[in-house]
Design an enzyme around this catalytic site. Structure first.
Site, PDB file in Angstrom:
ATOM      1  N   HIS A 129     -29.248  24.799 -61.015  1.00 46.09           N
ATOM      2  CA  HIS A 129     -29.911  26.047 -60.616  1.00 46.09           C
ATOM      3  C   HIS A 129     -30.031  26.024 -59.084  1.00 46.09           C
ATOM      4  O   HIS A 129     -30.089  24.948 -58.482  1.00 46.09           O
ATOM      5  CB  HIS A 129     -31.303  26.064 -61.261  1.00 46.09           C
ATOM      6  CG  HIS A 129     -32.077  27.315 -61.038  1.00 46.09           C
ATOM      7  ND1 HIS A 129     -32.830  27.529 -59.910  1.00 46.09           N
ATOM      8  CD2 HIS A 129     -32.236  28.422 -61.810  1.00 46.09           C
ATOM      9  CE1 HIS A 129     -33.419  28.705 -60.008  1.00 46.09           C
ATOM     10  NE2 HIS A 129     -33.079  29.277 -61.152  1.00 46.09           N
ATOM     11  N   ASP A 206     -34.299  17.959 -62.915  1.00 43.80           N
ATOM     12  CA  ASP A 206     -34.870  19.295 -63.037  1.00 43.80           C
ATOM     13  C   ASP A 206     -35.114  19.573 -64.522  1.00 43.80           C
ATOM     14  O   ASP A 206     -34.177  19.814 -65.279  1.00 43.80           O
ATOM     15  CB  ASP A 206     -33.883  20.302 -62.422  1.00 43.80           C
ATOM     16  CG  ASP A 206     -34.283  21.745 -62.673  1.00 43.80           C
ATOM     17  OD1 ASP A 206     -35.321  21.985 -63.332  1.00 43.80           O
ATOM     18  OD2 ASP A 206     -33.553  22.636 -62.217  1.00 43.80           O
ATOM     19  N   GLN A 209     -35.902  23.628 -67.963  1.00 44.57           N
ATOM     20  CA  GLN A 209     -35.489  24.160 -69.270  1.00 44.57           C
ATOM     21  C   GLN A 209     -35.585  23.129 -70.395  1.00 44.57           C
ATOM     22  O   GLN A 209     -35.229  23.444 -71.537  1.00 44.57           O
ATOM     23  CB  GLN A 209     -34.041  24.691 -69.196  1.00 44.57           C
ATOM     24  CG  GLN A 209     -33.822  25.811 -68.199  1.00 44.57           C
ATOM     25  CD  GLN A 209     -34.502  27.128 -68.591  1.00 44.57           C
ATOM     26  OE1 GLN A 209     -35.053  27.277 -69.691  1.00 44.57           O
ATOM     27  NE2 GLN A 209     -34.481  28.087 -67.676  1.00 44.57           N
ATOM     28  N   CYS A 370     -29.129  32.614 -61.139  1.00 48.38           N
ATOM     29  CA  CYS A 370     -29.384  31.654 -60.050  1.00 48.38           C
ATOM     30  C   CYS A 370     -28.466  30.431 -60.151  1.00 48.38           C
ATOM     31  O   CYS A 370     -28.908  29.307 -59.850  1.00 48.38           O
ATOM     32  CB  CYS A 370     -30.845  31.237 -59.987  1.00 48.38           C
ATOM     33  SG  CYS A 370     -31.958  32.608 -59.774  1.00 48.38           S
TER      34      CYS A 370
HETATM   35  N1  C6P Z   1     -34.516  29.784 -64.170  1.00 46.11           N
HETATM   36  C1  C6P Z   1     -33.666  31.688 -65.415  1.00 46.11           C
HETATM   37  O1  C6P Z   1     -33.708  32.872 -65.775  1.00 46.11           O
HETATM   38  P1  C6P Z   1     -38.985  28.467 -61.163  1.00 46.11           P
HETATM   39  O2  C6P Z   1     -38.455  29.812 -60.758  1.00 46.11           O
HETATM   40  O3  C6P Z   1     -39.331  27.621 -59.980  1.00 46.11           O
HETATM   41  O4  C6P Z   1     -40.068  28.544 -62.171  1.00 46.11           O
HETATM   42  O5  C6P Z   1     -37.789  27.731 -61.935  1.00 46.11           O
HETATM   43  C2  C6P Z   1     -36.599  27.470 -61.261  1.00 46.11           C
HETATM   44  C3  C6P Z   1     -35.588  26.885 -62.187  1.00 46.11           C
HETATM   45  C4  C6P Z   1     -35.193  25.582 -61.987  1.00 46.11           C
HETATM   46  N2  C6P Z   1     -34.312  24.996 -62.792  1.00 46.11           N
HETATM   47  C5  C6P Z   1     -33.782  25.636 -63.845  1.00 46.11           C
HETATM   48  C6  C6P Z   1     -32.823  24.909 -64.720  1.00 46.11           C
HETATM   49  C7  C6P Z   1     -34.148  26.947 -64.105  1.00 46.11           C
HETATM   50  O6  C6P Z   1     -33.622  27.561 -65.171  1.00 46.11           O
HETATM   51  C8  C6P Z   1     -35.063  27.594 -63.262  1.00 46.11           C
HETATM   52  C9  C6P Z   1     -35.435  29.036 -63.474  1.00 46.11           C
HETATM   53  C10 C6P Z   1     -34.781  31.154 -64.556  1.00 46.11           C
HETATM   54  O7  C6P Z   1     -32.765  30.931 -65.750  1.00 46.11           O
HETATM   55  C11 C6P Z   1     -35.075  32.056 -63.396  1.00 46.11           C
HETATM   56  S1  C6P Z   1     -33.733  32.128 -62.243  1.00 46.11           S
END
Ligand code: C6P
Length: 412
Positions: A129, A206, A209, A370
């Site tokens: 991401h 990370d 998910q 993203c």
């Molecule tokens: N993905 C999606 O629709 P935040 O925005 O900080 O809570 O999470 C960021 C993030 C980091 N790693 C992974 C693997 C993610 O999927 C996400 C967020 C959302 O897929 C919003 S772009």
């Protein structure tokens, strides 16, 4: 009406915990399949937020009065619950942030700037991401380090065979996503960590998910840093967490300066507070952190293994049903994958598709999610994604497929 049960884990019972799932639009029930972007919130989370503001709203770690003591103890209890959720050995190594993105930026800035120099290598993967790419690119620019990428195979897995070739004596850090938010791939983290450590690199995982969908244990995975967000695990927005190995956190300089992160401030300079407060400058998102703890407790009570098992069957059903549609291309591995599916349909733009689905009150996401580097590998600027949660059902997947069939008929 008694609704049918789907195995030991009953999504119809769970659904009653989520008030928003009773919503309709133009007479159609909500089919919420955008859980990877953010999940819906159960009653226990909503009432934790409400209770804080109604009965003990006050700042934490600062005052001796009753309300502040109650807020501080609820805030710290959330930290302990979350440390248990991810198998962290010590709650003091669990730092509250505002989301996974801020947690990853904290590592890249505080650890990265102190430990990287010109010629060093940062190894991340093509399926990251943006929040596990851009902070590393920024720190590389500041330090002269280089960012390298572990490729993704045609099947949508990491090319583990390429790992040993990419790990060099200059690799200082390996950043990897636990579960891809586009491919649903569950990466072999323990294996990657073993090889990265043998090469002398630290491992940043990370978990945005993975935490909401499967049991996670940072000690067993043997990673060095772990980031995740509250809002994807049925908690509120505005809260997240970074777990880090104590030795690394102790050595790192603070990320942000201000209140609560100090031990003593004088004109000549400042000494810093102990962990975890060194990394929690300013008034935190108190209500959200406490409610994030309530979400963690909710997940533990349902059982992450039960959730994983149920969602695994659900995604297999979705793959089978979606596969019957003409002109569809599904991305990611077929087996052992997390509960989300990204796809393209010949001749229909993902944005048009998602707007047509919305006519049936089916919420999916369309775009690059993203992950522009991954989409370049897929040779698609955008895809459509249905991402599932513990309250989704086979009936909802049937509605998704019917709605997609209507869209196919509309576009001829
Ligand atoms: N993905 C999606 O629709 P935040 O925005 O900080 O809570 O999470 C960021 C993030 C980091 N790693 C992974 C693997 C993610 O999927 C996400 C967020 C959302 O897929 C919003 S772009």
């Amino acid at each position: 009406m008694t609704l049918p049960s789907q195995g030991a884990f009953d999504p119809y019972v769970v659904r009653r915990d989520f008030p928003i799932l009773a919503r309709t639009s133009k007479g159609k029930p909500l089919v919420y399949l955008d859980n990877a972007a953010t999940s819906q919130k159960p009653e226990v989370v909503l009432s934790a937020l409400d209770r804080y503001y109604r009965t003990y709203n006050s700042n934490v770690h600062r005052a001796l009065h009753t309300l502040s003591q109650e807020a501080t103890s609820a805030y710290e209890a959330a930290r302990t619950t979350l440390s248990e959720l991810i198998g962290a050995p010590d709650p003091a190594t669990c730092i509250f942030t505002k989301n996974a993105t801020e947690a990853l930026n904290l590592v890249a800035n505080a650890w990265g700037r102190a430990n990287l120099s010109a010629g060093d290598e940062i190894l991340i993967t093509e399926m990251e991401h943006h929040s596990n790419i851009v902070p590393w690119q920024m720190v590389a620019e500041a330090t002269g380090a280089k960012v390298r990428y572990l490729p993704v195979t045609g099947e949508g897995r990491l090319d583990i065979d390429a790992l040993d070739g990419l790990l060099t004596e200059r690799t200082r850090v390996v950043g990897v996503v636990h579960v891809s938010n586009v491919l649903g791939t569950i990466n072999p983290v323990a294996e990657i960590a073993r090889r990265a450590h043998a090469a002398g690199a630290v491992v940043v995982l990370d978990g945005a998910q993975s935490v909401p969908h499967m049991p996670v244990n940072v000690t067993e995975l043997d990673v060095d840093f772990f980031a995740f967000s509250s809002h994807k695990m049925y908690g509120p927005t505005g809260a997240g967490m970074l777990w880090g190995r104590r030795e690394l956190l102790e050595e790192m300089p603070p990320f942000l300066g201000g209140g609560d992160m100090i031990e003593f401030v004088a004109k000549e300079g400042t000494t810093y507070n102990r962990l975890p407060y060194k990394f929690e400058a300013g008034t935190p998102n108190i209500a959200e952190v406490i409610a994030m703890g309530a979400a963690a407790q909710y997940l533990q009570e349902l059982g992450l293994q039960n959730i994983y098992q149920y969602e695994r069957e659900l995604v297999q059903y979705a793959l089978e049903r979606l596969d019957t549609l003409e002109g569809i291309e599904l991305y990611g591995p077929r087996d052992e994958r997390a509960a989300l599916v990204s796809f393209s349909i010949d001749g229909i733009h993902p944005h048009d598709l998602s707007m047509l689905l919305d006519e049936d009150f089916v919420a999916v996401r369309a775009g690059h999610h993203c992950t522009q580097i991954l989409h370049a590998v897929l040779k698609r600027p955008a895809t459509t994604r249905a991402s599932f949660a513990l309250y989704n059902t086979r009936e909802e997947i049937d509605i998704l497929v019917e709605s997609l069939e209507k869209a196919l008929a509309f576009f001829g």
